[in-house]
Design an enzyme around this catalytic site. Structure first.
Site, PDB file in Angstrom:
ATOM      1  N   HIS A  72       0.668  -0.710  -0.152  1.00 43.43           N
ATOM      2  CA  HIS A  72       0.264   0.561   0.045  1.00 43.43           C
ATOM      3  C   HIS A  72       0.880   1.588   0.339  1.00 43.43           C
ATOM      4  CE1 HIS A  72      -3.980  -1.666   1.311  1.00 43.43           C
ATOM      5  NE2 HIS A  72      -3.494  -2.278   0.310  1.00 43.43           N
ATOM      6  N   ASN A 100      -7.624   0.986   3.555  1.00 47.53           N
ATOM      7  CA  ASN A 100      -6.443   1.862   4.837  1.00 47.53           C
ATOM      8  C   ASN A 100      -6.959   1.594   6.479  1.00 47.53           C
ATOM      9  OD1 ASN A 100      -4.210   1.494   3.322  1.00 47.53           O
ATOM     10  ND2 ASN A 100      -4.132   2.938   2.435  1.00 47.53           N
ATOM     11  N   HIS A 198      -2.142 -12.871  -1.041  1.00 43.87           N
ATOM     12  CA  HIS A 198      -3.237 -13.530  -0.314  1.00 43.87           C
ATOM     13  C   HIS A 198      -3.160 -15.337   0.637  1.00 43.87           C
ATOM     14  CE1 HIS A 198      -5.719 -10.049  -2.151  1.00 43.87           C
ATOM     15  NE2 HIS A 198      -4.362  -9.737  -1.115  1.00 43.87           N
TER      16      HIS A 198
HETATM   17  C1  HEM Z   1      -4.393  -7.785  -6.700  1.00 42.87           C
HETATM   18  C2  HEM Z   1      -4.921  -6.284  -5.795  1.00 42.87           C
HETATM   19  C3  HEM Z   1      -5.106  -6.582  -4.167  1.00 42.87           C
HETATM   20  C4  HEM Z   1      -6.472  -6.507  -3.915  1.00 42.87           C
HETATM   21  C5  HEM Z   1      -7.790  -5.701  -4.768  1.00 42.87           C
HETATM   22  C6  HEM Z   1      -6.184  -6.778  -2.401  1.00 42.87           C
HETATM   23  C7  HEM Z   1      -7.320  -6.550  -1.131  1.00 42.87           C
HETATM   24  C8  HEM Z   1      -7.127  -7.246   0.078  1.00 42.87           C
HETATM   25  C9  HEM Z   1      -8.441  -7.077   1.119  1.00 42.87           C
HETATM   26  C10 HEM Z   1      -9.214  -6.461   1.075  1.00 42.87           C
HETATM   27  C11 HEM Z   1      -8.228  -7.272   1.775  1.00 42.87           C
HETATM   28  C12 HEM Z   1      -8.425  -7.653   3.584  1.00 42.87           C
HETATM   29  C13 HEM Z   1      -8.040  -6.481   4.081  1.00 42.87           C
HETATM   30  C14 HEM Z   1      -9.148  -6.435   5.555  1.00 42.87           C
HETATM   31  O1  HEM Z   1     -10.200  -7.213   5.414  1.00 42.87           O
HETATM   32  O2  HEM Z   1      -8.754  -5.444   6.255  1.00 42.87           O
HETATM   33  C15 HEM Z   1      -6.808  -7.885   1.966  1.00 42.87           C
HETATM   34  C16 HEM Z   1      -5.442  -8.315   2.553  1.00 42.87           C
HETATM   35  C17 HEM Z   1      -4.281  -8.807   2.371  1.00 42.87           C
HETATM   36  N1  HEM Z   1      -3.867  -8.148   1.366  1.00 42.87           N
HETATM   37 FE1  HEM Z   1      -4.154  -7.557  -0.303  1.00 42.87          FE
HETATM   38  N2  HEM Z   1      -4.844  -6.917  -2.046  1.00 42.87           N
HETATM   39  C18 HEM Z   1      -4.196  -6.899  -3.671  1.00 42.87           C
HETATM   40  C19 HEM Z   1      -2.866  -7.585  -3.779  1.00 42.87           C
HETATM   41  C20 HEM Z   1      -2.379  -7.582  -2.267  1.00 42.87           C
HETATM   42  C21 HEM Z   1      -0.885  -7.557  -2.292  1.00 42.87           C
HETATM   43  C22 HEM Z   1       0.262  -7.917  -4.319  1.00 42.87           C
HETATM   44  C23 HEM Z   1      -0.031  -7.830  -1.390  1.00 42.87           C
HETATM   45  C24 HEM Z   1       1.085  -7.921  -1.264  1.00 42.87           C
HETATM   46  C25 HEM Z   1       2.467  -8.638  -1.917  1.00 42.87           C
HETATM   47  C26 HEM Z   1      -1.259  -8.523  -0.401  1.00 42.87           C
HETATM   48  C27 HEM Z   1      -0.886  -8.397   0.770  1.00 42.87           C
HETATM   49  C28 HEM Z   1      -2.247  -8.751   1.586  1.00 42.87           C
HETATM   50  C29 HEM Z   1      -2.133  -9.423   2.684  1.00 42.87           C
HETATM   51  C30 HEM Z   1      -0.892  -9.887   3.543  1.00 42.87           C
HETATM   52  C31 HEM Z   1      -2.994  -9.288   3.582  1.00 42.87           C
HETATM   53  C32 HEM Z   1      -3.340  -9.872   4.829  1.00 42.87           C
HETATM   54  C33 HEM Z   1      -3.016  -8.278   6.153  1.00 42.87           C
HETATM   55  C34 HEM Z   1      -3.435  -8.660   7.228  1.00 42.87           C
HETATM   56  O3  HEM Z   1      -3.816 -10.084   7.958  1.00 42.87           O
HETATM   57  O4  HEM Z   1      -3.227  -7.827   7.332  1.00 42.87           O
HETATM   58  N3  HEM Z   1      -2.431  -7.854  -0.581  1.00 42.87           N
HETATM   59  N4  HEM Z   1      -6.499  -7.436   0.485  1.00 42.87           N
END
Ligand code: HEM
Ligand SMILES: *[C@@H]1O[C@H](CO)[C@@H](O)[C@H](O)[C@H]1NC(C)=O
Ligand SMILES: *[C@@H]1O[C@H](CO)[C@@H](O)[C@H](O)[C@H]1NC(C)=O
Ligand SMILES: *[C@@H]1O[C@H](CO)[C@@H](O)[C@H](O)[C@H]1NC(C)=O
Ligand SMILES: *[C@@H]1O[C@H](CO)[C@@H](O)[C@H](O)[C@H]1NC(C)=O
Length: 335
Positions: A72, A100, A198
């Protein structure tokens, strides 16, 4: 003297102007380099690693949360620590924007890393570089690949609330996702590999309720969602339940960095619409779906691509010109 290193004195800084680029192998396109702190803060990696290990004792989710902060940060005006700044009058922070607010987490651990680094080498290691280091260490400590983190970013002076509204969204279709990545010169392999982030971490119910109950306003579930997984998620996320309840992004191995994100997609068990799109969108056939298949079949292929794509993402618009950035003393505010 190293071609790319942290300035130790005015004399060194002047010499650095002459040799502005890192000239090592694959890093030739980037002004960043692996050995940036070798002279000025040689233990930066180990110090960061220890703070993360300690934080993980009481917070098993922290590794996932930290890599998301780097993502982010990098996607909004480049990897410049802009996400970490608190709001000031006239400049609302990215932290408070919808993608965020109530979602991005791990900020106190970033502050703890910063405090430890300020102790060891005051004023040397930038907050933007801390996020890059923390991302790599988090992946490696979760069972994923390791890679040489490129360093030498300065911290920017502004936070871009409006820019963060354009972050990829969980309801984005493949075309929109590809557009947002291409705008940053990241290709389909980067999109598929980085989405593999993810494979660990948590996600709130609010990001799946439309898929469970009212997909695209149809009052029906998303037809691509596996029915047993839908039943499982419907129990956890009832229609009028608390949208903030947490789920595993990868229920098979919730805290391990592995290829299971892709094997889940293969059986229609992606959590977010944006996840399943990579495999199931009509537009994915011949583009991203074959990459999903490749990673589902080879953890090695996934790990190699992921490491490279993290480097690509980490190279987004780094600030290296001291007139446009600084090493923040407190990651939450400009010096
Ligand atoms: C491709 C588009 C992406 C979308 C639409 C997206 C969207 C999201 C959403 C909606 C969440 C859940 C947030 C919540 O429930 O508060 C999430 C969590 C997460 N995302 Fe993504 N994401 C994307 C790409 C990425 C990328 C590129 C990474 C890292 C390389 C990433 C790593 C993570 C991780 C590790 C979590 C869990 C975070 C936690 O447990 O605190 N995401 N993402
Ligand atoms: C962020 O979320 C909190 C708690 O949900 C809310 O009180 C606050 O108004 C939100 N901030 C912004 C800027 O939307
Ligand atoms: C952000 O967007 C809002 C609404 O479009 C606009 O009023 C504001 O001036 C923008 N802020 C910046 C710093 O561009
Ligand atoms: C993807 O979403 C965008 C924005 O909502 C929309 O304009 C476009 O038609 C969609 N593309 C497909 C193939 O569904
Ligand atoms: C389903 O979604 C549509 C479009 O977003 C909305 O207008 C409608 O009120 C929703 N239905 C229910 C029962 O929430």
């Amino acid at each position: 003297m190293a071609a790319c290193s942290s300035p130790r004195s005015a004399v060194v800084a002047v010499a650095l102007l002459v040799v502005a680029l890192c000239l090592h192998g694959a890093a030739a396109q980037s002004p960043l380099c692996e050995d940036y702190y070798d002279d000025t803060c040689p233990d930066a990696y180990d110090i960061t690693r220890q703070v993360l290990i300690d934080a993980h004792q009481s917070d098993p989710r922290i590794f996932a949360s930290l890599i998301r902060l780097h993502f982010h940060d990098c996607f909004v005006q480049g990897c410049d620590g802009s996400l970490l700044l608190d709001s000031v009058p006239g400049m609302p922070s990215e932290k408070t924007s919808p993608p965020n607010n109530g979602s991005a987490r791990g900020f106190p651990v970033v502050d703890a890393v910063k405090a430890a680094l300020e102790d060891a080498c005051p004023g040397v290691v930038s907050c933007a570089d801390i996020l890059a280091l923390a991302a790599e260490i988090s992946v490696e400590l979760s069972g994923g690949p390791s890679w040489g983190v490129l360093l030498g970013r300065l911290d920017g002076l502004t936070s871009d609330f409006n820019g963060s509204l354009d972050l990829p969204a969980p309801t984005d279709n493949l075309t929109v996702l590809q557009g947002k990545f291409t705008a940053l010169k990241l290709n389909d392999v980067d999109l598929v590999a980085l989405s593999g982030g993810h494979t660990f971490g948590r996600v709130q119910c609010q990001f799946v309720t439309d898929r469970l109950y009212n997909f695209s306003g149809t009052n029906m579930p998303d037809p691509t969602l596996d029915s047993a997984y839908r039943a499982f998620l419907s129990q956890r996320c009832p229609r009028n339940g608390d949208g903030r309840s947490l789920n595993d992004l990868d229920p098979t191995t919730p805290d391990t960095f592995d290829k299971n994100y892709y094997t889940n997609l293969e059986v229609n068990r992606g959590f977010l619409e944006s996840d399943q799109e990579l495999k199931s969108s009509p537009q994915a056939q011949g583009t991203t779906a074959p990459i999903v298949n490749q990673f589902a079949n080879s953890q090695d292929a996934f790990f190699r691509s992921f490491a490279q794509s993290m480097i690509n993402m980490g190279n987004l618009n780094p600030v290296t010109d001291p007139s446009r950035g600084q090493v923040r003393i407190d990651c939450k505010r400009v010096n």
